[in-house]
Design a protein around this motif. Structure first.
Motif, PDB file in Angstrom:
ATOM      1  N   LYS A  66      -7.593 -39.938 -43.399  1.00  0.00           N
ATOM      2  CA  LYS A  66      -7.532 -40.042 -41.947  1.00  0.00           C
ATOM      3  C   LYS A  66      -6.103 -40.345 -41.536  1.00  0.00           C
ATOM      4  CE  LYS A  66      -9.321 -42.959 -38.234  1.00  0.00           C
ATOM      5  NZ  LYS A  66     -10.242 -44.057 -37.924  1.00  0.00           N
ATOM      6  N   LEU A  67      -5.645 -39.714 -40.470  1.00  0.00           N
ATOM      7  CA  LEU A  67      -4.342 -40.016 -39.904  1.00  0.00           C
ATOM      8  C   LEU A  67      -4.523 -40.812 -38.622  1.00  0.00           C
ATOM      9  CD1 LEU A  67      -2.276 -36.701 -40.122  1.00  0.00           C
ATOM     10  CD2 LEU A  67      -1.995 -38.753 -41.486  1.00  0.00           C
ATOM     11  N   VAL A  68      -3.637 -41.763 -38.401  1.00  0.00           N
ATOM     12  CA  VAL A  68      -3.564 -42.476 -37.127  1.00  0.00           C
ATOM     13  C   VAL A  68      -2.302 -41.953 -36.456  1.00  0.00           C
ATOM     14  CG1 VAL A  68      -3.385 -44.708 -36.002  1.00  0.00           C
ATOM     15  CG2 VAL A  68      -4.691 -44.492 -38.123  1.00  0.00           C
ATOM     16  N   VAL A  69      -2.491 -41.326 -35.299  1.00  0.00           N
ATOM     17  CA  VAL A  69      -1.400 -40.624 -34.634  1.00  0.00           C
ATOM     18  C   VAL A  69      -1.211 -41.170 -33.231  1.00  0.00           C
ATOM     19  CG1 VAL A  69      -0.602 -38.337 -33.916  1.00  0.00           C
ATOM     20  CG2 VAL A  69      -1.977 -38.571 -35.969  1.00  0.00           C
ATOM     21  N   GLY A  70       0.053 -41.380 -32.848  1.00  0.00           N
ATOM     22  CA  GLY A  70       0.371 -41.850 -31.504  1.00  0.00           C
ATOM     23  C   GLY A  70       0.205 -40.745 -30.478  1.00  0.00           C
ATOM     24  N   LYS A  71       0.297 -41.103 -29.206  1.00  0.00           N
ATOM     25  CA  LYS A  71       0.134 -40.134 -28.119  1.00  0.00           C
ATOM     26  C   LYS A  71       1.166 -39.017 -28.185  1.00  0.00           C
ATOM     27  CE  LYS A  71      -2.110 -43.225 -24.890  1.00  0.00           C
ATOM     28  NZ  LYS A  71      -2.092 -43.852 -23.590  1.00  0.00           N
ATOM     29  N   ASP A  72       2.337 -39.312 -28.758  1.00  0.00           N
ATOM     30  CA  ASP A  72       3.389 -38.298 -28.870  1.00  0.00           C
ATOM     31  C   ASP A  72       3.255 -37.451 -30.135  1.00  0.00           C
ATOM     32  OD1 ASP A  72       4.077 -40.213 -30.730  1.00  0.00           O
ATOM     33  OD2 ASP A  72       6.170 -40.356 -30.099  1.00  0.00           O
ATOM     34  N   GLY A  73       2.221 -37.703 -30.936  1.00  0.00           N
ATOM     35  CA  GLY A  73       1.987 -36.932 -32.149  1.00  0.00           C
ATOM     36  C   GLY A  73       2.605 -37.526 -33.401  1.00  0.00           C
ATOM     37  N   THR A  74       3.318 -38.633 -33.259  1.00  0.00           N
ATOM     38  CA  THR A  74       3.952 -39.285 -34.403  1.00  0.00           C
ATOM     39  C   THR A  74       2.908 -39.979 -35.273  1.00  0.00           C
ATOM     40  OG1 THR A  74       5.925 -39.686 -33.095  1.00  0.00           O
ATOM     41  CG2 THR A  74       5.690 -40.981 -35.101  1.00  0.00           C
ATOM     42  N   ILE A  75       3.040 -39.828 -36.577  1.00  0.00           N
ATOM     43  CA  ILE A  75       2.117 -40.471 -37.517  1.00  0.00           C
ATOM     44  C   ILE A  75       2.410 -41.972 -37.548  1.00  0.00           C
ATOM     45  CG2 ILE A  75       1.346 -40.602 -39.922  1.00  0.00           C
ATOM     46  CD1 ILE A  75       2.309 -37.668 -40.197  1.00  0.00           C
ATOM     47  N   LEU A  76       1.407 -42.768 -37.214  1.00  0.00           N
ATOM     48  CA  LEU A  76       1.546 -44.221 -37.201  1.00  0.00           C
ATOM     49  C   LEU A  76       0.942 -44.860 -38.442  1.00  0.00           C
ATOM     50  CD1 LEU A  76       0.518 -44.865 -33.486  1.00  0.00           C
ATOM     51  CD2 LEU A  76       2.829 -44.609 -34.424  1.00  0.00           C
ATOM     52  N   GLY A  77      -0.013 -44.186 -39.051  1.00  0.00           N
ATOM     53  CA  GLY A  77      -0.668 -44.738 -40.231  1.00  0.00           C
ATOM     54  C   GLY A  77      -1.561 -43.694 -40.868  1.00  0.00           C
ATOM     55  N   ALA A  78      -2.062 -44.037 -42.031  1.00  0.00           N
ATOM     56  CA  ALA A  78      -2.963 -43.139 -42.747  1.00  0.00           C
ATOM     57  C   ALA A  78      -3.900 -43.969 -43.605  1.00  0.00           C
ATOM     58  CB  ALA A  78      -2.176 -42.164 -43.615  1.00  0.00           C
ATOM     59  N   GLY A  79      -5.097 -43.485 -43.745  1.00  0.00           N
ATOM     60  CA  GLY A  79      -6.064 -44.126 -44.615  1.00  0.00           C
ATOM     61  C   GLY A  79      -6.597 -43.106 -45.608  1.00  0.00           C
ATOM     62  N   VAL A  80      -6.612 -43.480 -46.867  1.00  0.00           N
ATOM     63  CA  VAL A  80      -7.097 -42.576 -47.905  1.00  0.00           C
ATOM     64  C   VAL A  80      -8.011 -43.380 -48.819  1.00  0.00           C
ATOM     65  CG1 VAL A  80      -6.461 -40.986 -49.746  1.00  0.00           C
ATOM     66  CG2 VAL A  80      -4.901 -41.333 -47.837  1.00  0.00           C
ATOM     67  N   VAL A  81      -9.222 -42.880 -49.022  1.00  0.00           N
ATOM     68  CA  VAL A  81     -10.191 -43.549 -49.888  1.00  0.00           C
ATOM     69  C   VAL A  81     -10.729 -42.514 -50.867  1.00  0.00           C
ATOM     70  CG1 VAL A  81     -12.392 -44.769 -49.978  1.00  0.00           C
ATOM     71  CG2 VAL A  81     -10.849 -45.155 -48.055  1.00  0.00           C
ATOM     72  N   GLY A  82     -10.756 -42.874 -52.117  1.00  0.00           N
ATOM     73  CA  GLY A  82     -11.312 -41.983 -53.119  1.00  0.00           C
ATOM     74  C   GLY A  82     -10.554 -42.110 -54.427  1.00  0.00           C
ATOM     75  N   GLU A  83     -11.098 -41.448 -55.437  1.00  0.00           N
ATOM     76  CA  GLU A  83     -10.464 -41.461 -56.747  1.00  0.00           C
ATOM     77  C   GLU A  83      -9.081 -40.818 -56.639  1.00  0.00           C
ATOM     78  OE1 GLU A  83     -11.317 -39.603 -61.145  1.00  0.00           O
ATOM     79  OE2 GLU A  83     -12.999 -39.949 -59.803  1.00  0.00           O
ATOM     80  N   ARG A  84      -8.086 -41.450 -57.216  1.00  0.00           N
ATOM     81  CA  ARG A  84      -6.701 -40.977 -57.226  1.00  0.00           C
ATOM     82  C   ARG A  84      -6.059 -40.957 -55.831  1.00  0.00           C
ATOM     83  NH1 ARG A  84      -7.462 -35.542 -60.137  1.00  0.00           N
ATOM     84  NH2 ARG A  84      -5.550 -35.135 -59.022  1.00  0.00           N
ATOM     85  N   ALA A  85      -6.588 -41.746 -54.905  1.00  0.00           N
ATOM     86  CA  ALA A  85      -6.034 -41.803 -53.554  1.00  0.00           C
ATOM     87  C   ALA A  85      -4.594 -42.311 -53.564  1.00  0.00           C
ATOM     88  CB  ALA A  85      -6.897 -42.698 -52.671  1.00  0.00           C
ATOM     89  N   GLY A  86      -4.259 -43.103 -54.546  1.00  0.00           N
ATOM     90  CA  GLY A  86      -2.909 -43.649 -54.648  1.00  0.00           C
ATOM     91  C   GLY A  86      -1.832 -42.582 -54.755  1.00  0.00           C
ATOM     92  N   GLU A  87      -2.213 -41.390 -55.201  1.00  0.00           N
ATOM     93  CA  GLU A  87      -1.241 -40.307 -55.317  1.00  0.00           C
ATOM     94  C   GLU A  87      -0.703 -39.855 -53.961  1.00  0.00           C
ATOM     95  OE1 GLU A  87      -2.670 -37.053 -57.695  1.00  0.00           O
ATOM     96  OE2 GLU A  87      -3.611 -38.415 -59.119  1.00  0.00           O
ATOM     97  N   LEU A  88      -1.438 -40.150 -52.896  1.00  0.00           N
ATOM     98  CA  LEU A  88      -1.023 -39.713 -51.563  1.00  0.00           C
ATOM     99  C   LEU A  88      -0.246 -40.780 -50.797  1.00  0.00           C
ATOM    100  CD1 LEU A  88      -4.294 -37.905 -50.500  1.00  0.00           C
ATOM    101  CD2 LEU A  88      -2.132 -36.854 -51.141  1.00  0.00           C
TER     102      LEU A  88
END
Length: 86
Positions: free
Chosen positions: A5-27
């Motif tokens: 999942k991406l958390v994106v501001g009103k201007d489209g800038t990436i503010l955060g990301a959430g990744v869950v799953g096996e090997r998620a650390g690679e991202l």
């Protein structure tokens, strides 16, 4: 299998990301770089990742953001309403 999942501001800038799953650390490094450099979510759509790989998820998220134009007005209003609930 997992979820990203991406958390994106009103201007489209990436503010955060959430990744869950096996090997998620690679991202983590990829999304950390995007956040630190204030990248726009649609920039990820042009990201070239080896296929098949987990990094291709970033490209898919960017394409989805570009296709939908971000969060719909209805979803924004529903989220605001939920925040008001006790």
């Amino acid at each position: 299998h997992g979820i990203a999942k991406l958390v994106v501001g009103k201007d489209g800038t990436i503010l955060g990301a959430g990744v869950v799953g096996e090997r998620a650390g690679e991202l983590i490094a990829l999304f950390s770089y995007a956040i630190a450099h204030k990248m726009a979510a649609d920039t990820l759509a042009s990201f070239v990742a080896p296929h098949p790989s987990l990094a291709a998820i970033a490209q898919q998220l960017g394409r989805e953001y570009s296709r939908t134009g971000g969060v719909s007005r209805l979803k924004q209003r529903l989220a605001a309403l939920v925040r008001l609930l006790p």
